[in-house]
Design a protein around this motif. Structure first.
Motif, mmCIF file in Angstrom:
data_model
loop_
_atom_site.group_PDB
_atom_site.id
_atom_site.type_symbol
_atom_site.label_atom_id
_atom_site.label_comp_id
_atom_site.label_asym_id
_atom_site.label_seq_id
_atom_site.Cartn_x
_atom_site.Cartn_y
_atom_site.Cartn_z
ATOM 1 N N ARG A 180 0.892 -1.341 0.092
ATOM 2 C CA ARG A 180 0.089 0.042 -0.066
ATOM 3 C C ARG A 180 0.917 1.223 -0.087
ATOM 4 N NH1 ARG A 180 -1.663 -3.534 3.851
ATOM 5 N NH2 ARG A 180 -0.561 -2.352 5.386
ATOM 6 N N SER A 181 0.107 2.430 -0.395
ATOM 7 C CA SER A 181 1.074 3.639 -0.403
ATOM 8 C C SER A 181 0.929 4.079 1.116
ATOM 9 C CB SER A 181 0.132 4.776 -1.088
ATOM 10 O OG SER A 181 -1.125 4.987 -0.727
ATOM 11 N N GLN A 182 1.864 5.183 1.214
ATOM 12 C CA GLN A 182 2.059 5.704 2.657
ATOM 13 C C GLN A 182 0.345 6.276 3.296
ATOM 14 O OE1 GLN A 182 5.516 8.382 3.079
ATOM 15 N NE2 GLN A 182 5.795 7.789 0.919
ATOM 16 N N ARG A 183 -0.569 6.431 2.309
ATOM 17 C CA ARG A 183 -1.924 6.732 2.782
ATOM 18 C C ARG A 183 -2.778 5.752 2.979
ATOM 19 N NH1 ARG A 183 -4.042 11.920 -0.217
ATOM 20 N NH2 ARG A 183 -5.811 11.356 1.188
ATOM 21 N N GLY A 184 -2.259 4.419 2.744
ATOM 22 C CA GLY A 184 -3.216 3.309 2.667
ATOM 23 C C GLY A 184 -3.831 2.679 1.512
ATOM 24 N N TYR A 185 -3.589 3.601 0.220
ATOM 25 C CA TYR A 185 -4.182 2.873 -0.795
ATOM 26 C C TYR A 185 -3.476 1.811 -1.650
ATOM 27 C CZ TYR A 185 -6.660 7.426 -1.064
ATOM 28 O OH TYR A 185 -7.584 8.330 -0.842
ATOM 29 N N PRO A 186 -3.923 0.682 -1.750
ATOM 30 C CA PRO A 186 -3.500 -0.183 -2.721
ATOM 31 C C PRO A 186 -2.655 -0.318 -3.947
ATOM 32 C CG PRO A 186 -5.649 -1.072 -1.960
ATOM 33 C CD PRO A 186 -5.585 0.418 -1.731
ATOM 34 N N LEU A 187 -1.359 -0.810 -3.970
ATOM 35 C CA LEU A 187 -0.538 -0.417 -4.900
ATOM 36 C C LEU A 187 -0.101 -1.362 -5.832
ATOM 37 C CD1 LEU A 187 2.490 1.982 -3.453
ATOM 38 C CD2 LEU A 187 0.350 2.625 -4.644
ATOM 39 N N ALA A 188 0.176 -2.628 -5.140
ATOM 40 C CA ALA A 188 0.570 -3.890 -5.834
ATOM 41 C C ALA A 188 0.084 -5.175 -4.653
ATOM 42 C CB ALA A 188 2.000 -3.834 -6.030
ATOM 43 N N THR A 189 -0.053 -6.339 -5.723
ATOM 44 C CA THR A 189 -0.323 -7.287 -4.896
ATOM 45 C C THR A 189 0.398 -8.766 -5.707
ATOM 46 O OG1 THR A 189 -2.532 -6.722 -4.386
ATOM 47 C CG2 THR A 189 -2.153 -8.996 -4.073
ATOM 48 N N TYR A 190 1.034 -9.305 -4.682
ATOM 49 C CA TYR A 190 1.950 -10.510 -5.384
ATOM 50 C C TYR A 190 1.443 -11.823 -4.704
ATOM 51 C CZ TYR A 190 4.621 -6.666 -7.491
ATOM 52 O OH TYR A 190 4.924 -5.617 -8.111
ATOM 53 N N SER A 191 1.914 -12.842 -5.181
ATOM 54 C CA SER A 191 1.824 -14.091 -4.340
ATOM 55 C C SER A 191 2.742 -15.025 -4.780
ATOM 56 C CB SER A 191 0.308 -14.940 -4.740
ATOM 57 O OG SER A 191 0.262 -15.130 -6.196
ATOM 58 N N GLY A 192 3.230 -15.984 -3.824
ATOM 59 C CA GLY A 192 4.193 -17.166 -3.981
ATOM 60 C C GLY A 192 4.190 -18.179 -3.326
ATOM 61 N N ASP A 193 4.924 -19.221 -3.480
ATOM 62 C CA ASP A 193 5.083 -20.467 -2.556
ATOM 63 C C ASP A 193 6.008 -20.190 -1.541
ATOM 64 O OD1 ASP A 193 3.217 -22.220 -3.745
ATOM 65 O OD2 ASP A 193 4.615 -22.667 -5.381
ATOM 66 N N LYS A 194 7.070 -19.354 -1.713
ATOM 67 C CA LYS A 194 8.182 -19.043 -0.910
ATOM 68 C C LYS A 194 8.301 -17.672 -0.700
ATOM 69 C CE LYS A 194 10.310 -23.678 -1.300
ATOM 70 N NZ LYS A 194 11.634 -24.487 -1.841
ATOM 71 N N VAL A 195 8.048 -17.133 0.330
ATOM 72 C CA VAL A 195 8.192 -15.523 0.599
ATOM 73 C C VAL A 195 8.882 -15.349 1.751
ATOM 74 C CG1 VAL A 195 6.878 -13.533 0.726
ATOM 75 C CG2 VAL A 195 5.808 -15.497 -0.651
ATOM 76 N N SER A 196 9.818 -14.440 1.641
ATOM 77 C CA SER A 196 10.604 -14.093 2.753
ATOM 78 C C SER A 196 11.244 -12.759 2.552
ATOM 79 C CB SER A 196 12.033 -14.974 2.796
ATOM 80 O OG SER A 196 11.802 -16.455 2.938
#
Length: 204
Positions: free
Chosen positions: A152-168
């Motif tokens: 999200r942006s600094q004001r809380g608006y969604p910017l991007a969404t990603y998904s994955g099996d292994k996220v670190s």
């Protein structure tokens, strides 16, 4: 004889590194190789900056991108507090500070871009969280995935969404930034809010 020794040394090095990867299967090892690759030749990445309402300000793509803190702006050698980014793109430089930035390696897919093209976000029913809506609509892209990253942006608006099996998540040397490894692809976020969910939390 010398050529044979050289080949043996190279073979031994490759064997040790391969064994290390296979035995550990470790995100930390993958991240080490990713850092080495970035510092040695750069990564194929897309750089986007956003305003507070999640609108894209600019976009730069490059096959050899390297991100670092601009040390010239540190208060002193020990503090390392510069928030200025120095980004090298194919031998050329850009500097950035302030607005939200997402830098994604080629191979990552921002599901939110697809979702935004199909819907007027201001007209959506706010009773159902936006991430749940995206998971419902793009079910095939999330199926079997273990983590969902909402940025999200600094004001809380969604910017991007990603998904994955292994996220670190990984610390970077740039204040107010995070490095995220998603299925062996690197994502760098600067001055953004984010939440990482187990996908199973969003299934219902």
């Amino acid at each position: 004889m010398r050529k044979l020794k050289r080949k043996s040394k190279k073979f031994l090095l490759v064997t040790v590194l391969t064994s290390l990867l296979l035995l550990t299967g470790c995100q930390n090892v993958r991240m080490w190789f990713k850092d080495f690759q970035q510092s040695f030749k750069g990564l194929h990445m897309t750089i986007r900056t956003y305003d507070d309402e999640s609108q894209i300000i600019d976009e730069v793509k490059g096959k050899s991108v390297y991100i670092e803190r601009d040390k010239d702006f540190d208060t002193d050698d020990e503090t390392k507090d510069s928030s200025v980014l120095r980004i090298t793109v194919g031998g050329k430089e850009l500097h950035h500070v302030g607005s939200s930035m997402i830098v994604e390696e080629e191979g990552l897919h921002n599901v939110f871009d697809d979702y935004r093209q199909k819907h007027d976000l201001k007209d959506l029913d706010s009773s159902l969280p936006i991430v749940n809506k995206m998971v419902d609509e793009f079910r095939n892209q999330f199926t079997g995935k273990k983590k969902v990253v909402l940025i999200r942006s600094q004001r809380g608006y969604p910017l991007a969404t990603y998904s994955g099996d292994k996220v670190s998540l990984y610390q970077t040397d740039v204040p107010k930034s995070t490095g995220i490894l998603i299925d062996n692809h690197y994502l760098f976020i600067y001055r953004c809010d984010y939440t990482i969910y187990d996908t199973s939390l969003l299934d219902d």
